[in-house]
Design a protein around this motif. Structure first.
Motif, PDB file in Angstrom:
ATOM      1  N   UNK A 115      24.554 -18.285 -19.353  1.00 54.02           N
ATOM      2  CA  UNK A 115      24.366 -19.212 -18.220  1.00 54.02           C
ATOM      3  C   UNK A 115      24.323 -18.451 -16.901  1.00 54.02           C
ATOM      4  N   UNK A 116      25.276 -17.569 -16.678  1.00 53.23           N
ATOM      5  CA  UNK A 116      25.340 -16.878 -15.389  1.00 53.23           C
ATOM      6  C   UNK A 116      24.209 -15.862 -15.221  1.00 53.23           C
ATOM      7  N   UNK A 117      23.906 -15.125 -16.271  1.00 57.30           N
ATOM      8  CA  UNK A 117      22.787 -14.182 -16.169  1.00 57.30           C
ATOM      9  C   UNK A 117      21.473 -14.931 -16.042  1.00 57.30           C
ATOM     10  N   UNK A 118      21.354 -16.074 -16.731  1.00 61.65           N
ATOM     11  CA  UNK A 118      20.143 -16.878 -16.629  1.00 61.65           C
ATOM     12  C   UNK A 118      19.941 -17.445 -15.236  1.00 61.65           C
ATOM     13  N   UNK A 119      21.009 -17.926 -14.598  1.00 62.05           N
ATOM     14  CA  UNK A 119      20.887 -18.435 -13.227  1.00 62.05           C
ATOM     15  C   UNK A 119      20.477 -17.316 -12.286  1.00 62.05           C
ATOM     16  N   UNK A 120      21.034 -16.137 -12.482  1.00 60.58           N
ATOM     17  CA  UNK A 120      20.648 -14.986 -11.672  1.00 60.58           C
ATOM     18  C   UNK A 120      19.155 -14.691 -11.815  1.00 60.58           C
TER      19      UNK A 120
END
Length: 456
Positions: A115-120
C-alpha cells in the motif's frame, strides 16, 4: 508441471516482494487511467466543486510531493517494524526460526508494505504530468484527488498495521497460524475417510517378491529438502519404461546430490536418460513447506513446545497450547485415509511410494514433548486428554494400537518422574479414562443424508 507451478506460486507468495510489486503496478495503472480520463474527458468538476478540485499546478505538486515523501518514509517504518517483530519472535526464545517463513508470507505484512510503496509510485506518476501555465497548463484534478484519498487510506492502514503487529507476535497467534496451515494441508492431502480399512498395503508375499528383484538406484541431481513430488509424472515414467519405481526419499526428507533418490527394477532396458526423467517430478528446495508435508506443520508446533519446556523458558501454558493444537490436527487426521504405498496402473504395480503414516505423525507430535515434559503434570495430563479425544475419532484398530502405545509411554514417563501421591492419583484417573476409551468401540456420527435421516 502442476506441482512445479504450485511450488513456483508458493515461493512467490512466501516472498516479501511479490505482493508489493503487484500493488505498485496496480497503482501505476490507476494513475495512468485517471490521468487519461482527465486529459480526454471534460467532466467540469473544477467548476462544480472548486474547493475540492481547484488547486493549481503548484498546489497539486506540493500535495503530491508531501504524500509521496511521507508514504516512502512510512514504508521504511513498516519494513523496520516487521524486522523488529521477527527479531522479537526469535529473541523471546518461545518460537522456532521455522516460523519466520510464516511472517514473511503473511498477507497483511505484504499488503501493508505494498500500500505505501504503491501510493508513492502513484504520486510519482501523477507528479510527472502536472504542468504550469507557461508549459501549456495541465493539472489532472481527478488524479490529484485520488492521491489525497490514498493518503488517508495510508493513515488508516498504518494504524491497523501497528495493532496487527502487536497481536501477531503473540504465541497463541503463531501457534494457531501454523495449525491452521497444517489443517488445510490435511484436508487437501487426505480428503477421503478411512472407515474400517487399513492405511497401507499389507501383502507380505508381494513385499518379499519385490525384495528379491534387482533394484537399480537412481541418484538425485540436487541437494536439499524434497518439497513436492508429481506422483502422476512418476507413474508415467514407470509406465513408459515398463518398470517399477520405488521412492527411497519422501516429501520432507533431505536428499544429497549423488545419493539414491528412487530405485527402479532393471529389465535390461533402462538407460542413463531415466535419471533425468525420475528427477524431474521432484521439487527440491532449501527448506520444507507445509503444503504437501503435514509432518513439517506438526514439527513447527512441536518446536515451539520444546522451547516452552526448556529450563530457560519454562512456559507450561505455551506447551499446553501446542498440545491442544496438535490434538486438533490429529483429530482431523484420525478418520482420514492415508494413501496406500502401492500405486497401480491397470492392475500392474508401478510405484512404491514413500509417505506419511498415522503412527509416524502421532510420534512426531508427542514423542519429544513427552520426553521433555517429565515432572510436568499439566502437560502430561493434557497429552492424555489429547489421546482420549483422538481415540474417540479413531475406528481403525491399527491406529488405536498406536494410540495405546503412546498412552503407555506417557504412563511410564509419569511413573518415573512424578513423586507427589496426589499428582500420581490425578494421572492415574486420567489414564484409566483413556484406556477405557481405547477399549471401547467409538460411536462415530456421519453426515446426515439428503433426506434428513442421520446414520451412526
Amino acid at each position: 508441471m502442476l506441482p512445479k507451478l504450485r511450488y513456483w506460486w508458493q515461493a512467490k507468495r512466501s516472498s516479501f516482494w511479490f505482493v508489493p510489486a503487484v500493488m505498485v503496478l496496480d497503482a501505476v495503472a490507476l494513475a495512468t487511467l485517471l490521468i487519461t480520463l482527465d486529459a480526454n474527458v471534460d467532466l467540469h468538476v473544477v467548476e462544480r466543486w472548486p474547493l475540492l478540485f481547484g488547486a493549481g499546478a503548484d498546489g497539486a505538486r506540493g500535495l503530491l510531493t508531501a504524500v509521496a515523501g511521507s508514504m516512502i518514509t512510512v514504508a521504511g517504518v513498516v519494513f523496520s517494524i516487521t524486522l523488529v517483530a521477527l527479531a522479537l519472535a526469535l529473541a523471546s526464545s518461545q518460537y522456532t526460526s521455522r516460523v519466520i517463513r510464516n511472517f514473511m508470507r503473511d498477507r497483511v505484512n505484504q499488503a501493508v508494505l505494498g500500500v505505501f510503496v504503491g501510493i508513492f509510485a502513484y504520486c510519482l506518476v501523477v507528479l510527472r504530468t502536472i504542468r504550469g501555465g507557461d508549459e501549456g497548463g495541465f493539472v489532472p484534478t481527478l488524479a490529484v484527488l485520488g492521491g489525497l484519498i490514498l493518503a488517508f487510506v495510508g493513515i488508516g492502514v498504518l494504524i491497523y498495521f501497528i495493532h496487527y503487529v502487536s497481536t501477531s507476535i503473540q504465541a497463541s497467534r503463531i501457534i494457531a497460524a501454523a495449525a491452521q496451515e497444517t489443517l488445510a494441508a490435511v484436508d487437501q492431502l487426505f480428503p477421503e475417510t478411512l472407515g474400517d480399512h487399513a492405511d497401507e498395503d499389507t501383502d507380505a508375499n508381494l513385499a518379499r517378491a519385490l525384495a528379491m528383484r534387482a533394484w537399480v538406484a537412481v541418484p538425485a541431481d540436487r541437494t536439499g529438502y524434497i518439497e513436492t513430488v508429481d506422483a502422476d509424472a512418476l507413474l508415467a515414467v514407470a509406465r513408459a519404461h515398463g518398470t517399477i519405481v520405488r521412492m527411497d526419499r519422501g516429501i520432507g526428507d533431505f536428499v544429497v546430490a549423488g545419493t539414491p533418490l528412487v530405485s527402479a527394477i532393471d529389465h535390461g532396458g533402462l538407460d542413463g536418460a531415466i535419471t533425468a526423467e525420475l528427477n524431474a517430478p521432484y521439487v527440491v528446495s532449501r527448506q520444507r513447506t507445509v503444503e504437501q508435508d503435514v509432518a513439517f506443520g506438526i514439527r513447527q508446533i512441536v518446536d515451539i513446545a520444546m522451547k516452552a519446556l526448556s529450563p530457560g523458558v519454562n512456559d507450561t501454558t505455551t506447551a499446553v497450547m501446542c498440545v491442544d493444537y496438535l490434538t486438533a490436527i490429529l483429530v482431523r487426521l484420525a478418520p482420514r485415509r492415508i494413501a496406500a504405498a502401492h500405486r497401480l496402473d491397470q492392475d500392474a504395480l508401478r510405484v512404491i511410494a514413500r509417505g506419511p503414516s498415522f503412527g509416524g505423525l502421532v510420534s512426531e507430535s508427542f514423542d519429544q514433548i513427552r520426553q521433555n515434559a517429565g515432572g510436568n503434570v499439566a502437560v502430561l495430563l493434557r497429552m492424555l486428554g489429547a489421546l482420549e479425544a483422538i481415540a474417540s475419532r479413531t475406528l481403525n484398530s491399527d491406529r488405536r494400537r498406536v494410540l495405546a502405545q503412546t498412552v503407555e509411554a506417557i504412563a511410564e514417563a509419569a511413573e518415573r518422574t512424578i513423586d507427589s501421591p496426589r499428582d500420581r492419583a490425578r494421572l492415574g484417573d486420567r489414564l484409566t479414562r483413556v484406556r477405557d476409551v481405547l477399549a471401547t468401540e467409538p460411536v462415530v456420527f456421519v453426515r446426515a443424508h439428503q433426506d434428513g435421516r442421520a446414520a451412526r
